[in-house]
Motif scaffolding. Structure first.
Motif, mmCIF file in Angstrom:
data_model
loop_
_atom_site.group_PDB
_atom_site.id
_atom_site.type_symbol
_atom_site.label_atom_id
_atom_site.label_comp_id
_atom_site.label_asym_id
_atom_site.label_seq_id
_atom_site.Cartn_x
_atom_site.Cartn_y
_atom_site.Cartn_z
ATOM 1 N N THR A 131 0.847 -1.195 0.000
ATOM 2 C CA THR A 131 0.000 0.000 0.000
ATOM 3 C C THR A 131 0.879 1.241 0.000
ATOM 4 O O THR A 131 1.752 1.401 0.862
ATOM 5 C CB THR A 131 -0.922 0.038 1.242
ATOM 6 N N SER A 132 0.628 2.113 -0.977
ATOM 7 C CA SER A 132 1.413 3.338 -1.073
ATOM 8 C C SER A 132 0.566 4.539 -0.660
ATOM 9 O O SER A 132 -0.402 4.882 -1.333
ATOM 10 C CB SER A 132 1.896 3.510 -2.516
ATOM 11 N N GLY A 133 0.924 5.133 0.475
ATOM 12 C CA GLY A 133 0.221 6.328 0.931
ATOM 13 C C GLY A 133 1.114 7.565 0.843
ATOM 14 O O GLY A 133 0.713 8.645 1.241
ATOM 15 N N ARG A 134 2.316 7.371 0.342
ATOM 16 C CA ARG A 134 3.299 8.463 0.259
ATOM 17 C C ARG A 134 3.291 9.299 1.540
ATOM 18 O O ARG A 134 3.221 10.531 1.506
ATOM 19 C CB ARG A 134 3.023 9.322 -0.983
ATOM 20 N N HIS A 135 3.415 8.603 2.646
ATOM 21 C CA HIS A 135 3.380 9.292 3.957
ATOM 22 C C HIS A 135 4.752 9.833 4.348
ATOM 23 O O HIS A 135 4.863 10.751 5.143
ATOM 24 C CB HIS A 135 2.861 8.342 5.036
ATOM 25 N N ALA A 136 5.812 9.215 3.813
ATOM 26 C CA ALA A 136 7.176 9.662 4.148
ATOM 27 C C ALA A 136 8.152 9.072 3.146
ATOM 28 O O ALA A 136 7.878 8.037 2.528
ATOM 29 C CB ALA A 136 7.572 9.197 5.552
ATOM 30 N N GLN A 137 9.278 9.726 3.020
ATOM 31 C CA GLN A 137 10.382 9.162 2.251
ATOM 32 C C GLN A 137 11.257 8.374 3.215
ATOM 33 O O GLN A 137 11.350 8.714 4.390
ATOM 34 C CB GLN A 137 11.256 10.278 1.668
ATOM 35 N N PHE A 138 11.904 7.340 2.721
ATOM 36 C CA PHE A 138 12.973 6.755 3.520
ATOM 37 C C PHE A 138 14.180 7.681 3.374
ATOM 38 O O PHE A 138 14.684 7.880 2.265
ATOM 39 C CB PHE A 138 13.334 5.341 3.065
ATOM 40 N N VAL A 139 14.606 8.237 4.498
ATOM 41 C CA VAL A 139 15.728 9.176 4.490
ATOM 42 C C VAL A 139 16.851 8.582 5.316
ATOM 43 O O VAL A 139 16.605 8.005 6.373
ATOM 44 C CB VAL A 139 15.284 10.537 5.080
#
Ligand code: 6CS
Length: 312
Positions: free
Chosen positions: A203-211
């Motif tokens: 599921t992709s919610g674009r809640h955060a980038q992996f940084v």
């Protein structure tokens, strides 16, 4: 001289790609005076153990991801907060490489005998699970593996989930044995660590980038002369756009690999669905400030102001 550079990811990963390019540029620019030795994940231990080796000077360079490092440096937990970044990758690149933000984070790194050298984005976080995760109701009782920092645990409690922190190397067996129902990582990692084999939905919610952050041992960095430090900063700056293009390519290609293998469904949240998560996540910003104190508040305010500034 030899610089030992430890990764929290395996060969062929985004961190490995970065490190190999960093190595090429440093070795050629120093005319062979410097050799960079890259140690992929598995050879040295967990992220936290790698950070300890860096602090003690047993390594010169390493990636230290906020999802683990916020244990030791709560301020860096800002990179793990949900819905603080822009939807626009170019804006995020500018925010994450902004010198003002780096300057604010440098003192807490130095307090821990580390030098912050760079911030690198590795792609949007995706939830993998035995179910699609379209709303906080779907997270009810969902055992999600998180990285080990306390602020991540709070982020998933806010959705009603049952967060279970554990090191990266234990995630695959955790999924296999049913100790966890799912986990969260960028697509390239879900592919190369085979997590998708044990999961039915992404599921992709674009809640955060992996940084992640590129860190140096402080004693090593202080021993370098001005021109060597400048060379590191130059290479770091050159690699900002370069690695962003690479990670986008990695994540796109490996999604194809996963979907072609079959057995995993791709779910993309729409704006209304994302908004429900965004609202549920807002209170965690206060928890971050409680954990990271006044310095943390300044980091968060600066971060949010930079997103606004670059968005205009
Ligand atoms: O989930 C983790 O723990 C790890 N994920 C990635 C993509 N890189 C390093 C980190 O330790």
């Amino acid at each position: 001289v030899t610089w030992r550079f430890a990764l929290e990811e395996i060969e062929g990963s985004v961190q490995d790609t970065y490190a190999q390019e960093f190595k090429r540029r440093i070795e050629s620019r120093s005319d062979g005076a410097i050799t960079v030795e890259v140690y992929p994940y598995g050879s040295l231990g967990s992220s936290s153990q790698i950070t300890e080796m860096l602090q003690s000077g047993a390594l010169e360079l390493a990636f230290a991801s906020p999802g683990h490092l916020a244990d030791a440096i709560p301020e860096v937990g800002v990179f793990t907060l949900h819905f603080v970044l822009s939807d626009d990758d170019a804006v995020n690149r500018q925010v994450l490489s902004d010198p003002e933000l780096h300057a604010l984070l440098q003192p807490p790194y130095r307090d821990q005998d580390l030098e912050l050298l760079g911030v690198v984005q590795e792609g949007w976080m995706v939830w993998s699970g035995d179910r699609a995760l379209r709303s906080p109701a779907d997270f009810d009782g969902f055992k999600i593996r998180t990285m080990t920092s306390p602020i991540l645990v709070e982020s998933y409690r806010a959705y009603g989930a049952n967060p279970t922190p554990m090191p990266y190397s234990e995630v695959y067996s955790g999924l296999q044995l049913g100790q966890i129902d799912g986990q969260v990582n960028p697509i390239f990692a879900i592919e190369e660590m085979s997590f998708y084999e044990e999961q039915d939905y992404l599921t992709s919610g674009r809640h955060a980038q992996f940084v992640t952050t590129l860190a140096g041992s402080q004693s090593w960095f202080e021993s370098l002369d001005e021109s060597t430090r400048a060379m590191i900063e130059e290479v770091r700056d050159e690699l900002v756009e370069w690695i962003d293009r690479e990670q986008q390519r990695f994540n796109a290609e490996r999604l194809d690999t996963i979907l072609e293998a079959g057995g995993t469904q791709w779910v993309e949240l729409d704006e209304d669905e994302r908004d429900v998560f965004r609202q549920a996540s807002l209170g965690v910003r206060e928890t971050y400030v409680e954990q990271a104190g006044e310095r943390g508040r300044e980091v968060l305010d600066t971060f949010l102001a930079l997103v606004e500034k670059h968005q205009d």
